[in-house]
Write a protein that holds these residues in place. Sequence first.
Motif, mmCIF file in Angstrom:
data_model
loop_
_atom_site.group_PDB
_atom_site.id
_atom_site.type_symbol
_atom_site.label_atom_id
_atom_site.label_comp_id
_atom_site.label_asym_id
_atom_site.label_seq_id
_atom_site.Cartn_x
_atom_site.Cartn_y
_atom_site.Cartn_z
ATOM 1 N N LYS A 40 0.830 -1.208 0.000
ATOM 2 C CA LYS A 40 0.000 0.000 0.000
ATOM 3 C C LYS A 40 0.864 1.258 0.000
ATOM 4 C CE LYS A 40 -4.050 -1.996 2.231
ATOM 5 N NZ LYS A 40 -4.897 -2.014 3.433
ATOM 6 N N ARG A 41 1.945 1.245 0.774
ATOM 7 C CA ARG A 41 2.850 2.390 0.797
ATOM 8 C C ARG A 41 3.447 2.644 -0.583
ATOM 9 N NH1 ARG A 41 8.569 1.481 3.166
ATOM 10 N NH2 ARG A 41 8.599 0.440 1.154
ATOM 11 N N ASP A 42 3.864 1.577 -1.237
ATOM 12 C CA ASP A 42 4.448 1.725 -2.573
ATOM 13 C C ASP A 42 3.427 2.270 -3.562
ATOM 14 O OD1 ASP A 42 6.847 0.812 -1.577
ATOM 15 O OD2 ASP A 42 6.560 -1.258 -2.293
ATOM 16 N N GLN A 43 2.190 1.809 -3.470
ATOM 17 C CA GLN A 43 1.142 2.303 -4.359
ATOM 18 C C GLN A 43 0.863 3.779 -4.095
ATOM 19 O OE1 GLN A 43 -0.256 1.001 -7.040
ATOM 20 N NE2 GLN A 43 -1.411 2.875 -7.322
ATOM 21 N N LEU A 44 0.847 4.174 -2.834
ATOM 22 C CA LEU A 44 0.634 5.582 -2.500
ATOM 23 C C LEU A 44 1.771 6.457 -3.022
ATOM 24 C CD1 LEU A 44 -0.784 5.298 1.112
ATOM 25 C CD2 LEU A 44 -1.992 6.130 -0.909
ATOM 26 N N ARG A 45 2.980 5.943 -2.986
ATOM 27 C CA ARG A 45 4.108 6.697 -3.534
ATOM 28 C C ARG A 45 3.947 6.918 -5.036
ATOM 29 N NH1 ARG A 45 9.236 4.079 -0.259
ATOM 30 N NH2 ARG A 45 8.978 5.371 1.587
ATOM 31 N N VAL A 46 3.476 5.887 -5.732
ATOM 32 C CA VAL A 46 3.239 6.007 -7.171
ATOM 33 C C VAL A 46 2.156 7.051 -7.435
ATOM 34 C CG1 VAL A 46 2.319 4.785 -9.192
ATOM 35 C CG2 VAL A 46 4.033 3.686 -7.747
ATOM 36 N N GLU A 47 1.056 6.977 -6.678
ATOM 37 C CA GLU A 47 -0.034 7.931 -6.849
ATOM 38 C C GLU A 47 0.423 9.359 -6.536
ATOM 39 O OE1 GLU A 47 -3.437 6.677 -4.597
ATOM 40 O OE2 GLU A 47 -3.447 4.697 -5.538
ATOM 41 N N LEU A 48 1.254 9.530 -5.513
ATOM 42 C CA LEU A 48 1.766 10.853 -5.166
ATOM 43 C C LEU A 48 2.639 11.406 -6.289
ATOM 44 C CD1 LEU A 48 2.121 13.162 -3.151
ATOM 45 C CD2 LEU A 48 3.974 11.842 -2.101
ATOM 46 N N THR A 49 3.475 10.573 -6.858
ATOM 47 C CA THR A 49 4.316 11.005 -7.975
ATOM 48 C C THR A 49 3.462 11.423 -9.160
ATOM 49 O OG1 THR A 49 6.122 9.570 -7.255
ATOM 50 C CG2 THR A 49 6.159 10.280 -9.555
ATOM 51 N N GLN A 50 2.418 10.664 -9.454
ATOM 52 C CA GLN A 50 1.524 11.000 -10.559
ATOM 53 C C GLN A 50 0.810 12.324 -10.292
ATOM 54 O OE1 GLN A 50 -0.909 7.483 -10.711
ATOM 55 N NE2 GLN A 50 0.479 6.417 -12.116
ATOM 56 N N ALA A 51 0.367 12.528 -9.071
ATOM 57 C CA ALA A 51 -0.321 13.774 -8.716
ATOM 58 C C ALA A 51 0.627 14.964 -8.843
ATOM 59 C CB ALA A 51 -0.885 13.687 -7.301
ATOM 60 N N ARG A 52 1.857 14.795 -8.396
ATOM 61 C CA ARG A 52 2.841 15.881 -8.525
ATOM 62 C C ARG A 52 3.093 16.211 -9.995
ATOM 63 N NH1 ARG A 52 7.067 13.788 -3.963
ATOM 64 N NH2 ARG A 52 6.085 14.812 -2.186
ATOM 65 N N ASP A 53 3.205 15.168 -10.826
ATOM 66 C CA ASP A 53 3.420 15.391 -12.255
ATOM 67 C C ASP A 53 2.248 16.143 -12.883
ATOM 68 O OD1 ASP A 53 5.837 14.071 -12.023
ATOM 69 O OD2 ASP A 53 5.098 12.179 -12.887
ATOM 70 N N GLU A 54 1.029 15.786 -12.480
ATOM 71 C CA GLU A 54 -0.154 16.476 -13.001
ATOM 72 C C GLU A 54 -0.176 17.941 -12.571
ATOM 73 O OE1 GLU A 54 -3.781 14.381 -12.098
ATOM 74 O OE2 GLU A 54 -2.931 12.466 -12.764
ATOM 75 N N ILE A 55 0.173 18.206 -11.326
ATOM 76 C CA ILE A 55 0.204 19.589 -10.832
ATOM 77 C C ILE A 55 1.253 20.396 -11.580
ATOM 78 C CG2 ILE A 55 0.819 21.021 -8.829
ATOM 79 C CD1 ILE A 55 -0.563 18.855 -7.093
ATOM 80 N N GLU A 56 2.421 19.812 -11.794
ATOM 81 C CA GLU A 56 3.471 20.503 -12.539
ATOM 82 C C GLU A 56 3.027 20.810 -13.964
ATOM 83 O OE1 GLU A 56 7.173 18.378 -12.323
ATOM 84 O OE2 GLU A 56 7.186 18.464 -10.135
ATOM 85 N N ALA A 57 2.326 19.882 -14.598
ATOM 86 C CA ALA A 57 1.828 20.105 -15.961
ATOM 87 C C ALA A 57 0.815 21.249 -15.975
ATOM 88 C CB ALA A 57 1.212 18.828 -16.514
ATOM 89 N N ILE A 58 -0.063 21.295 -14.995
ATOM 90 C CA ILE A 58 -1.051 22.379 -14.902
ATOM 91 C C ILE A 58 -0.351 23.711 -14.698
ATOM 92 C CG2 ILE A 58 -2.890 23.325 -13.446
ATOM 93 C CD1 ILE A 58 -3.783 20.373 -12.980
ATOM 94 N N MET A 59 0.643 23.740 -13.830
ATOM 95 C CA MET A 59 1.379 24.984 -13.560
ATOM 96 C C MET A 59 2.122 25.453 -14.816
ATOM 97 S SD MET A 59 0.484 25.681 -10.540
ATOM 98 C CE MET A 59 1.601 26.898 -9.913
ATOM 99 N N ARG A 60 2.692 24.529 -15.574
ATOM 100 C CA ARG A 60 3.385 24.909 -16.820
ATOM 101 C C ARG A 60 2.411 25.489 -17.826
ATOM 102 N NH1 ARG A 60 6.383 20.165 -15.824
ATOM 103 N NH2 ARG A 60 5.003 18.961 -17.166
ATOM 104 N N ARG A 61 1.214 24.891 -17.928
ATOM 105 C CA ARG A 61 0.198 25.406 -18.860
ATOM 106 C C ARG A 61 -0.239 26.810 -18.465
ATOM 107 N NH1 ARG A 61 -3.941 20.823 -18.684
ATOM 108 N NH2 ARG A 61 -2.347 19.650 -17.629
ATOM 109 N N ARG A 62 -0.382 27.064 -17.170
ATOM 110 C CA ARG A 62 -0.795 28.386 -16.699
ATOM 111 C C ARG A 62 0.266 29.427 -17.001
ATOM 112 N NH1 ARG A 62 -3.694 27.627 -10.807
ATOM 113 N NH2 ARG A 62 -5.579 26.649 -11.610
#
Length: 65
Positions: A40-62
């Motif tokens: 579960k910890r490993d899966q949460l780490r993957v999800e956190l990385t994906q969320a960070r990548d999505e936030i960075e993409a949104i910030m770059r678009r803005r």
Amino acid sequence: MTCPYCKAENADSALVCTSCSRDIAVPATLIAERDDLLRKRDQLRVELTQARDEIEAIMRRRKSR
């Protein structure tokens, strides 16, 4: 039995690891629960990385507007 701490091999009936002297008489249910929590910890780490990548993409678009 493999020591869950140092991974040394011990006799199946051993209560204490011959290498690191730690208690290895851990119930199988606790080992299974630990393994589940690690998955579960490993899966949460993957999800956190994906969320960070999505936030960075949104910030770059803005910034590019």
